[in-house]
Design a protein around this motif. Structure first.
Motif, mmCIF file in Angstrom:
data_model
loop_
_atom_site.group_PDB
_atom_site.id
_atom_site.type_symbol
_atom_site.label_atom_id
_atom_site.label_comp_id
_atom_site.label_asym_id
_atom_site.label_seq_id
_atom_site.Cartn_x
_atom_site.Cartn_y
_atom_site.Cartn_z
ATOM 1 N N THR A 116 111.779 60.232 21.303
ATOM 2 C CA THR A 116 111.374 58.829 21.390
ATOM 3 C C THR A 116 110.396 58.580 22.530
ATOM 4 O O THR A 116 109.646 57.609 22.500
ATOM 5 N N ASN A 117 110.419 59.463 23.534
ATOM 6 C CA ASN A 117 109.552 59.296 24.703
ATOM 7 C C ASN A 117 108.821 60.593 25.009
ATOM 8 O O ASN A 117 109.320 61.688 24.729
ATOM 9 N N TYR A 118 107.624 60.451 25.588
ATOM 10 C CA TYR A 118 106.916 61.619 26.081
ATOM 11 C C TYR A 118 107.696 62.223 27.254
ATOM 12 O O TYR A 118 108.397 61.506 27.989
ATOM 13 N N PRO A 119 107.579 63.546 27.464
ATOM 14 C CA PRO A 119 108.218 64.144 28.640
ATOM 15 C C PRO A 119 107.654 63.558 29.933
ATOM 16 O O PRO A 119 106.522 63.074 29.963
ATOM 17 N N VAL A 120 108.462 63.606 30.967
ATOM 18 C CA VAL A 120 107.979 63.188 32.283
ATOM 19 C C VAL A 120 107.161 64.339 32.854
ATOM 20 O O VAL A 120 107.700 65.366 33.266
ATOM 21 N N ASP A 121 105.844 64.169 32.819
ATOM 22 C CA ASP A 121 104.929 65.249 33.205
ATOM 23 C C ASP A 121 103.649 64.618 33.736
ATOM 24 O O ASP A 121 102.986 63.843 33.022
ATOM 25 N N PRO A 122 103.270 64.922 34.983
ATOM 26 C CA PRO A 122 102.033 64.339 35.530
ATOM 27 C C PRO A 122 100.802 64.635 34.677
ATOM 28 O O PRO A 122 99.834 63.868 34.690
ATOM 29 N N ALA A 123 100.814 65.758 33.924
ATOM 30 C CA ALA A 123 99.669 66.106 33.090
ATOM 31 C C ALA A 123 99.446 65.094 31.966
ATOM 32 O O ALA A 123 98.342 65.009 31.426
ATOM 33 N N LEU A 124 100.484 64.317 31.650
ATOM 34 C CA LEU A 124 100.359 63.312 30.594
ATOM 35 C C LEU A 124 99.789 61.997 31.102
ATOM 36 O O LEU A 124 99.593 61.070 30.307
ATOM 37 N N GLU A 142 99.128 58.392 32.221
ATOM 38 C CA GLU A 142 99.802 57.113 32.030
ATOM 39 C C GLU A 142 100.896 57.172 30.969
ATOM 40 O O GLU A 142 101.775 56.314 30.927
ATOM 41 N N LEU A 143 100.849 58.175 30.100
ATOM 42 C CA LEU A 143 101.840 58.274 29.023
ATOM 43 C C LEU A 143 103.099 59.018 29.454
ATOM 44 O O LEU A 143 104.063 59.109 28.671
ATOM 45 N N SER A 144 103.137 59.549 30.650
ATOM 46 C CA SER A 144 104.297 60.299 31.125
ATOM 47 C C SER A 144 105.558 59.444 31.053
ATOM 48 O O SER A 144 105.647 58.372 31.670
ATOM 49 N N GLY A 145 106.543 59.902 30.275
ATOM 50 C CA GLY A 145 107.815 59.195 30.143
ATOM 51 C C GLY A 145 107.779 57.956 29.273
ATOM 52 O O GLY A 145 108.818 57.318 29.057
ATOM 53 N N LYS A 146 106.610 57.597 28.734
ATOM 54 C CA LYS A 146 106.483 56.375 27.931
ATOM 55 C C LYS A 146 106.918 56.629 26.484
ATOM 56 O O LYS A 146 106.923 57.769 26.012
ATOM 57 N N PRO A 147 107.280 55.557 25.751
ATOM 58 C CA PRO A 147 107.648 55.703 24.335
ATOM 59 C C PRO A 147 106.470 56.242 23.514
ATOM 60 O O PRO A 147 105.313 55.914 23.764
ATOM 61 N N ILE A 148 106.800 57.093 22.537
ATOM 62 C CA ILE A 148 105.775 57.690 21.676
ATOM 63 C C ILE A 148 105.501 56.747 20.510
ATOM 64 O O ILE A 148 106.429 56.328 19.814
ATOM 65 N N ASP A 149 104.235 56.445 20.306
ATOM 66 C CA ASP A 149 103.830 55.610 19.163
ATOM 67 C C ASP A 149 103.426 56.545 18.026
ATOM 68 O O ASP A 149 102.370 57.170 18.078
ATOM 69 N N TYR A 150 104.267 56.642 17.004
ATOM 70 C CA TYR A 150 104.008 57.557 15.895
ATOM 71 C C TYR A 150 103.150 56.938 14.797
ATOM 72 O O TYR A 150 102.851 57.601 13.810
ATOM 73 N N VAL A 151 102.752 55.686 14.971
ATOM 74 C CA VAL A 151 101.985 55.000 13.938
ATOM 75 C C VAL A 151 100.501 55.111 14.262
ATOM 76 O O VAL A 151 100.069 54.672 15.327
ATOM 77 N N PRO A 152 99.687 55.689 13.380
ATOM 78 C CA PRO A 152 98.242 55.739 13.624
ATOM 79 C C PRO A 152 97.661 54.322 13.646
ATOM 80 O O PRO A 152 98.345 53.334 13.338
ATOM 81 N N ASN A 153 96.406 54.254 14.013
ATOM 82 C CA ASN A 153 95.709 52.972 14.000
ATOM 83 C C ASN A 153 95.609 52.490 12.549
ATOM 84 O O ASN A 153 94.812 53.010 11.762
ATOM 85 N N LEU A 154 96.445 51.520 12.190
ATOM 86 C CA LEU A 154 96.545 51.112 10.787
ATOM 87 C C LEU A 154 95.251 50.531 10.219
ATOM 88 O O LEU A 154 94.888 50.847 9.083
ATOM 89 N N PRO A 155 94.520 49.689 10.955
ATOM 90 C CA PRO A 155 93.252 49.214 10.388
ATOM 91 C C PRO A 155 92.273 50.348 10.088
ATOM 92 O O PRO A 155 91.584 50.331 9.063
#
Length: 496
Positions: free
Chosen positions: A324-332, A334-347
């Motif tokens: 449900t979340n990205y790993p806590v990793d400085p290499a990521l 701003e996304l480090s530890g954040k929820p993963i959005d599995y939905v592509p850009n729908l438009p």
């Protein structure tokens, strides 16, 4: 924008730009080889003129494709080095085969074709044309095999945290690649066909009142060839696209659900013709669609009653499999530890899918009109016909670009999409694939490459316009002067 967003923009710009040249090269090379074959077999000067004229435009386009293609492959080391380290053992094999085998043959026989007009026999020279054109298809095959591995990884296992190639045969015979290749080749023919129709229609209309126009048969034959090729190519696109879509429903269900803005699971599922409202949300609360009942179920599974999963249910499945979340990793970043959005850009996915189909249909429709208006020896006489044909040159280019944007953006957030039945761990989030660069560094390369590509675009348009407007006379050299003692049997010089 952060480094990830900038890197995606840079890759998108360079890829879409490069792919404007690729389908025209593939389609036009095979058509030019066919024209030259007709000349060798019949001796009709009309086919030689067609070969020379369209061959010159092919060379300009091929040269620009080479320049932009070199930069394209360097992208993997510039802004996507983490991706290259992860997949290099597998991804590098088909890319190396493309460069060392296909491109080598392609370049060698193109050189022989360019400089061999007065030095090789007709049949040997023709063989060079076919070798070059078939090598362009082989080049596309290896590139698509590499791309298809990103869409559906096979022939690999995880060793020390990275995929290791176990079967190059599996990579080259990936069912995703075998579905993508005929679809891409059909798209290339649609591009070349529209190009023939547009340019030839303009030349026919421009000199429609000149009864003694020496090249009218060239333009009419080119226009009708383009019309027939465009119609057949669109039919092939429909058949191969259907096969490719069925595979996508199995391998990347989120991509196809996004292409339909199918937010909720349906049984049977309707095919959306057009949506009115904001399709950005995964629940589609404010969207009204005009659809064909049960058609999506048939397109997905050849069955009018099968269930097709929607975006919301697929999100739950993806979260259970990949977190449900990205790993806590400085290499990521701003996304480090954040929820993963599995939905592509729908438009993008929804409208890109429809633009791909719509622009392809427009190109085929113009081909049908071209055949109708030139039936029984007729020459188009209205102003709007050739103008529409010229404008329609852009439609298959736009359709191809929309299709690739849909294909690549539809598998996000993965750069290597997981194989539902493959080896665990052979997948990669796009956020993990980007190089460790500063935003300033990526901005510099993005702006520099965009400016260079813009300049190259101006050069190509100038050269294309020069040879298109020059017509046959610009590429057919004058007959060599003869001395009074010569018998009049000296052939034309066909060198460029």
């Amino acid at each position: 924008m952060d480094v990830l967003a900038l890197a995606r923009w840079q890759f998108g710009i360079t890829t879409v730009y490069h792919f404007l040249m690729v389908p025209l090269t593939i389609g036009l090379s095979l058509l030019v080889a066919g024209m030259q074959t007709a000349w060798v077999r019949t001796g009709d000067l009309k086919y030689l003129k067609m070969t020379k004229f369209w061959g010159k435009l092919l060379l300009v386009n091929f040269a620009m494709g080479v320049v932009t293609g070199l930069v394209q492959e360097f992208q993997f080391g510039m802004t996507w080095s983490a991706y290259s380290r992860f997949v290099g053992d597998v991804f590098g094999a088909p890319l190396a085969m493309e460069g060392l085998f296909a491109f080598f043959i392609e370049s060698t026989f193109l050189g022989l074709w360019i400089f061999g007009w007065d030095r090789l026999s007709k049949k040997v020279h023709l063989a060079c044309a076919w070798a070059f054109s078939l090598a362009t298809m082989a080049s596309a095959y290896f590139i698509l095999a590499a791309n298809s591995w990103m869409q559906h990884p096979v022939g690999a296992e995880i060793v020390d945290g990275r995929p290791r190639l176990t079967s190059i045969g599996a990579v080259l015979t990936n069912n995703t690649a075998l579905a993508a290749i005929p679809h891409t080749i059909a798209g290339a023919f649609s591009v070349a066909a529209a190009f023939l129709v547009g340019v030839a229609a303009w030349h026919l209309w421009r000199k429609r009142e000149q009864a003694d126009e020496p090249h009218r048969d060239v333009w009419r034959a080119s226009l009708r060839l383009g019309g027939w090729v465009g119609v057949v190519a669109f039919a092939a696109l429909a058949v191969t696209g259907d096969a490719q879509g069925k595979l996508m429903f199995e391998q990347q269900p989120m991509k196809m659900a996004s292409a339909e803005a199918l937010c909720h699971t349906e049984k049977p599922a309707s095919f959306s013709i057009i949506a009115i409202g904001d399709v950005r949300g995964a629940n589609c609360e404010d969207v009204k669609t005009f659809s064909v009942p049960a058609l999506l179920s048939f397109l997905a599974h050849n069955d009018f009653s099968t269930e097709v999963k929607g975006v919301e249910d697929l999100i739950t499945e993806y979260q259970a499999k990949y977190g449900t979340n990205y790993p806590v990793d400085p290499a990521l970043g701003e996304l480090s530890g954040k929820p993963i959005d599995y939905v592509p850009n729908l438009p993008v996915t929804y409208w890109g899918f429809r633009m791909m189909i719509g622009f392809g249909a427009v190109g085929a429709g113009v081909g049908v009109l071209a055949l109708w208006f030139t039936r029984r020896g007729r020459i188009p006489s209205t102003k709007w016909g050739p103008r529409i044909a010229m404008l329609a040159i852009a439609t298959p280019f736009l359709g191809n670009s929309a299709g690739w944007i849909f294909t690549e953006m539809g598998r996000q957030p993965f750069v290597v999409a997981p194989n539902p039945s493959g080896v665990d761990g052979v997948w990669m989030f796009t956020a993990r694939a980007v190089s460790q660069l500063s935003t300033g560094e990526v901005w510099t390369s993005l702006i520099s490459l965009t400016l260079v590509y813009a300049a190259l675009g101006v050069v190509e348009l100038y050269l294309m316009r020069k040879y298109v407007t020059g017509g046959v006379d610009a590429v057919m050299p004058p007959q060599k002067p003869k001395s009074p003692k010569e018998s009049g049997t000296e052939p034309l010089s066909f060198a460029y």
